[in-house]
Write a protein that holds these residues in place. Structure first.
Motif: not given
Length: 172
Positions: A73-86
């Motif tokens: 589990l990693t956290a990000t403040s970049n929403m694109t990073e959390a969505v794009a490859n999921s």
């Protein structure tokens, strides 16, 4: 108690999960998915949440203190990073913030992603449910991929792996 590497039933292999919302409920669901062996990216608005989840303590000390986050589990403040490859996206934001949160990522969502709203409640001014808000804001190409998680569950119980019951519903 389930094995930390047991398959969740989402697929026979590791699934990439994006969790949108770094509050207690979003963090608990992210920890659960990571414990089930999936690669999880948690998006949080608050930089202190991102720092504490990725830091040496590996916990969301702001909203869910005392519960370690697995290494997957990693956290990000970049929403694109959390969505794009999921492959699976869990939206876990308060109902009044659904529109502001979803609009920037609406065009990133793909028809091969499953998008699960884990948000409870209605909009007080319009009485819209999360389902109605998402249908209004998201492209029709992803409507068939929408699902909704609901039930009498609490973040503290889920993260402690206590028994709880939730339901996921979707239109076919």
């Amino acid at each position: 108690m389930p094995s930390a590497t047991a398959s969740s039933g989402l697929s026979g292999e590791q699934t990439r999960v994006g969790v949108i919302g770094g509050g207690a409920w979003g963090t608990a669901l992210a920890i659960h998915c990571a414990r089930m062996g999936h690669e999880v990216t948690l998006w949080a608005l608050e930089e202190e949440v991102v720092s504490s989840v990725n830091g040496t303590n590996r916990e969301n000390s702001t909203f869910l203190p005392g519960h370690k986050c697995p290494d997957t589990l990693t956290a990000t403040s970049n929403m694109t990073e959390a969505v794009a490859n999921s492959e699976l996206v869990l939206m876990v934001v308060p109902t009044p913030y659904i529109a502001a949160t979803v609009k920037p990522i609406a065009d990133l969502l793909r028809s091969d992603q499953i998008f699960v709203s884990c948000t409870k409640g209605i909009l007080n001014d319009t009485l819209e449910t999360p389902h109605e808000i998402l249908l209004r804001l998201l492209p029709r190409t992803v409507h068939s991929q929408l699902a909704y998680l609901s039930g009498p569950s609490f973040a503290a119980e889920v993260v402690k792996q206590l028994p709880t019951v939730v339901t996921i519903a979707a239109q076919v």
